[in-house]
Every structure is written in C-alpha cells, then in structure tokens.
Scaffold this active site. Structure first.
Site, PDB file in Angstrom:
ATOM      1  N   GLY A  66     -25.950 -65.543   2.509  1.00 42.02           N
ATOM      2  CA  GLY A  66     -27.238 -65.223   1.924  1.00 42.02           C
ATOM      3  C   GLY A  66     -27.234 -65.488   0.434  1.00 42.02           C
ATOM      4  N   HIS A 100     -50.435 -74.542  -1.222  1.00 40.88           N
ATOM      5  CA  HIS A 100     -50.475 -76.015  -1.374  1.00 40.88           C
ATOM      6  C   HIS A 100     -49.850 -76.450  -2.710  1.00 40.88           C
ATOM      7  CE1 HIS A 100     -53.722 -75.784  -4.307  1.00 40.88           C
ATOM      8  NE2 HIS A 100     -54.134 -74.772  -3.596  1.00 40.88           N
ATOM      9  N   HIS A 140     -34.008 -68.440  -3.702  1.00 44.94           N
ATOM     10  CA  HIS A 140     -34.229 -67.514  -2.600  1.00 44.94           C
ATOM     11  C   HIS A 140     -35.569 -66.829  -2.802  1.00 44.94           C
ATOM     12  CE1 HIS A 140     -33.174 -63.554  -0.327  1.00 44.94           C
ATOM     13  NE2 HIS A 140     -33.882 -64.377   0.428  1.00 44.94           N
TER      14      HIS A 140
HETATM   15  O1  JB3 Z   1     -32.827 -60.522   1.768  1.00 47.76           O
HETATM   16  C1  JB3 Z   1     -32.534 -60.578   2.940  1.00 47.76           C
HETATM   17  C2  JB3 Z   1     -33.595 -60.495   4.007  1.00 47.76           C
HETATM   18  N1  JB3 Z   1     -31.271 -60.696   3.366  1.00 47.76           N
HETATM   19  C3  JB3 Z   1     -30.152 -60.800   2.469  1.00 47.76           C
HETATM   20  C4  JB3 Z   1     -29.575 -62.202   2.521  1.00 47.76           C
HETATM   21  C5  JB3 Z   1     -30.564 -63.248   2.047  1.00 47.76           C
HETATM   22  O2  JB3 Z   1     -28.392 -62.273   1.731  1.00 47.76           O
HETATM   23  C6  JB3 Z   1     -29.102 -59.772   2.891  1.00 47.76           C
HETATM   24  O3  JB3 Z   1     -29.629 -58.483   2.704  1.00 47.76           O
HETATM   25  C7  JB3 Z   1     -27.824 -59.927   2.091  1.00 47.76           C
HETATM   26  O4  JB3 Z   1     -28.037 -59.568   0.749  1.00 47.76           O
HETATM   27  C8  JB3 Z   1     -27.380 -61.381   2.157  1.00 47.76           C
HETATM   28  O5  JB3 Z   1     -27.091 -61.637   3.503  1.00 47.76           O
HETATM   29  P1  JB3 Z   1     -25.585 -61.966   3.967  1.00 47.76           P
HETATM   30  O6  JB3 Z   1     -25.032 -63.051   3.145  1.00 47.76           O
HETATM   31  O7  JB3 Z   1     -25.615 -62.146   5.428  1.00 47.76           O
HETATM   32  O8  JB3 Z   1     -24.784 -60.675   3.535  1.00 47.76           O
HETATM   33  P2  JB3 Z   1     -23.698 -59.868   4.362  1.00 47.76           P
HETATM   34  O9  JB3 Z   1     -24.381 -59.197   5.509  1.00 47.76           O
HETATM   35  O10 JB3 Z   1     -22.944 -59.074   3.379  1.00 47.76           O
HETATM   36  O11 JB3 Z   1     -22.719 -60.961   5.008  1.00 47.76           O
HETATM   37  C9  JB3 Z   1     -21.909 -61.781   4.220  1.00 47.76           C
HETATM   38  C10 JB3 Z   1     -21.096 -62.605   5.226  1.00 47.76           C
HETATM   39  O12 JB3 Z   1     -20.435 -63.653   4.538  1.00 47.76           O
HETATM   40  C11 JB3 Z   1     -20.009 -61.775   5.910  1.00 47.76           C
HETATM   41  O13 JB3 Z   1     -19.869 -62.176   7.249  1.00 47.76           O
HETATM   42  C12 JB3 Z   1     -18.756 -62.149   5.125  1.00 47.76           C
HETATM   43  O14 JB3 Z   1     -17.557 -62.021   5.899  1.00 47.76           O
HETATM   44  C13 JB3 Z   1     -19.053 -63.606   4.867  1.00 47.76           C
HETATM   45  N2  JB3 Z   1     -18.312 -64.188   3.750  1.00 47.76           N
HETATM   46  C14 JB3 Z   1     -17.991 -63.630   2.571  1.00 47.76           C
HETATM   47  N3  JB3 Z   1     -17.297 -64.529   1.821  1.00 47.76           N
HETATM   48  C15 JB3 Z   1     -17.865 -65.444   3.788  1.00 47.76           C
HETATM   49  C16 JB3 Z   1     -17.218 -65.676   2.577  1.00 47.76           C
HETATM   50  N4  JB3 Z   1     -17.976 -66.364   4.774  1.00 47.76           N
HETATM   51  C17 JB3 Z   1     -17.412 -67.584   4.536  1.00 47.76           C
HETATM   52  N5  JB3 Z   1     -17.510 -68.539   5.482  1.00 47.76           N
HETATM   53  N6  JB3 Z   1     -16.788 -67.867   3.369  1.00 47.76           N
HETATM   54  C18 JB3 Z   1     -16.655 -66.956   2.362  1.00 47.76           C
HETATM   55  O15 JB3 Z   1     -16.080 -67.253   1.320  1.00 47.76           O
END
Ligand code: JB3
Length: 218
Positions: free
Chosen positions: A71, A141, A150
């Site tokens: 995200g 538009h 974002h």
């Molecule tokens: O605003 C909204 C509706 N959603 C937000 C979104 C846009 O951004 C949400 O509330 C969060 O703020 C964020 O969503 P995201 O990125 O899904 O956040 P979170 O739920 O914390 O998940 C982060 C994921 O990235 C987890 O599965 C972590 O394990 C993974 N991750 C962290 N570092 C990574 C890395 N995955 C990879 N492949 N590589 C990394 O370095």
C-alpha cells in the site's frame, strides 16, 4: 500480456483487496510475496506464499506480471522502491481495474495503476504509473494524476485537477476544478482544497491550512 499469471507483492489489506478484484476476474495468481500474510480473511488460501522479494527472480519477467500489493501511506517509500526495482529488472506491472469501477474509454491509465472498487475515472483523465485510486474515489474529466500517488478512499477531484508525482490525498478529501497539487504533498483527511498547493506541502483541516514540508526533492 494481459493474461499472464500474476505475482502479488505484499500480503496485507491492500494486497488482499487487489487479490479479490483479480480473482473475481478469473485472473491466475501464482504467488503472494510477503514476509508474512497479515490480511484478515482467507483470500490468499491456496495461493503459494513466497517470503522474500528475491523469490520473484525465480520467475522469468516474460512469463509473469507483477501486482504491487504494497500500500501507500505518507512518508512510506517501499511501494515505489519495489516498483522501480522490478521495473529495472525487466518485469512488468499489471494495471488493475475493478469491475465495479467506471473508467472512461477516453482516459489513459498507466502501468501498474490500481483503480479499486466503485471508482470513477472520467473522460480525458490520465493516471500515471504505480498510482492507487482507492475505493470510491472520483477523478473527473481532464484530470492528470502523477505517478506513485495515492488517492485514498472517497477522494473527489473535480475537472482539470493536476496532481503531481508522489502526492497522498487522504480519505474523504475534495479538490475543486483547475487546482494543481504540487509533488510530494500530503492532503490530510477530509480537507477541502480550493487553492493550488505548492510542492512539498502538508495540508490539513476541513478548511485547508497549508504549511511547508522539509523539502525532500532529490
Ligand atoms: O488506505 C487504505 C484503504 N489502505 C491502506 C493501504 C493503501 O496501504 C492500508 O490501510 C495500509 O496503510 C496499507 O496497506 P498494506 O500495505 O496492505 O499494509 P499492511 O496491511 O500493513 O500490509 C503490508 C504487507 O506488506 C504485509 O503483508 C507485509 O508483510 C508486507 N511487506 C512489508 N515489507 C512486504 C515488505 N512485502 C514484500 N513483498 N516486501 C517487503 O519488503
């Protein structure tokens, strides 16, 4: 290119929302790449989990499309870093458009853009690479939205709004027509923008108060 199997990078809420959109479109997801799956629910059930981004290198760039499921929040640079790393390695990112979104045939949607559920992208609008147009946002538009932005859920942009690169527009913000929001700026939750915003600004409050950020122009 459209029907190549997909690798989703990230295993959190954003990745899960993307996965559900893609599964509904009968897209083939061959893996999720994340140190841990933290998404609630079982949308990733049955999909192979790879724990390390380097695992992506096991796949030939010609054989898969990547989906950037990391995200995007203010001051967090991981999403863009991952996008740039794998683009440089020759991988392509899928552009994801939810079936419930209304995207004009006369709009231009860039590489890796994600238009989530119930969004509207109207005639003449353009959205540049790796930008998220999140749930129920509306771009009217002739808007131009830069790369690595974002628009958080419920953002509303009237006509001819220009949003430069790396801008975060928080949930429920509104921007009137013919406004420019400068690069790297952050528009706080529920802000109503009636004047153009210089680069590197942070804007907060329903009645927009503008302050300068430390310039992080590279
Ligand atoms: O605003 C909204 C509706 N959603 C937000 C979104 C846009 O951004 C949400 O509330 C969060 O703020 C964020 O969503 P995201 O990125 O899904 O956040 P979170 O739920 O914390 O998940 C982060 C994921 O990235 C987890 O599965 C972590 O394990 C993974 N991750 C962290 N570092 C990574 C890395 N995955 C990879 N492949 N590589 C990394 O370095």
């Amino acid at each position: 290119m459209k029907n190549k199997p997909l690798l989703i990078i990230g295993g959190g809420g954003h990745a899960a929302a993307l996965a559900e959109i893609l599964l509904k479109q009968n897209k083939k997801i061959v893996g999720v790449v994340a140190p841990e799956l933290i998404a609630v629910g079982n949308v990733f059930d049955g999909i192979e989990l790879f724990h390390n981004d380097d695992d992506i290198l096991k796949f030939n760039p010609q054989d898969v499309l990547l989906v950037n499921g990391i995200g995007s929040m203010p001051f967090k640079l991981l999403r863009e870093a991952i996008y740039n790393r794998f683009k440089k390695l020759g991988y392509e990112f899928a552009t994801v458009i939810a079936d419930s979104a209304i995207v004009s045939d006369y709009s231009v949607i860039g590489c890796g853009v994600q238009v989530m559920n119930n969004c509207v992208v109207n005639c003449g609008a353009a959205v540049r690479d790796n930008t998220i147009i999140n749930t129920s946002s509306s771009i009217d538009h002739d808007c131009i939205i830069g790369a690595h932005c974002h628009l958080a859920p419920g953002s509303t942009l009237s006509g001819q709004v220009v949003v430069e690169n790396n801008v975060h527009i928080a949930t429920g913000s509104n921007v009137i027509n013919n406004i420019t929001i400068g690069r790297n700026s952050i528009i706080g939750v529920g802000a109503n923008i009636t004047k153009s915003i210089p680069a590197n600004s942070i804007v907060y409050g329903a009645r927009a108060i503008v302050k300068g950020l430390e310039s992080n122009d590279s």
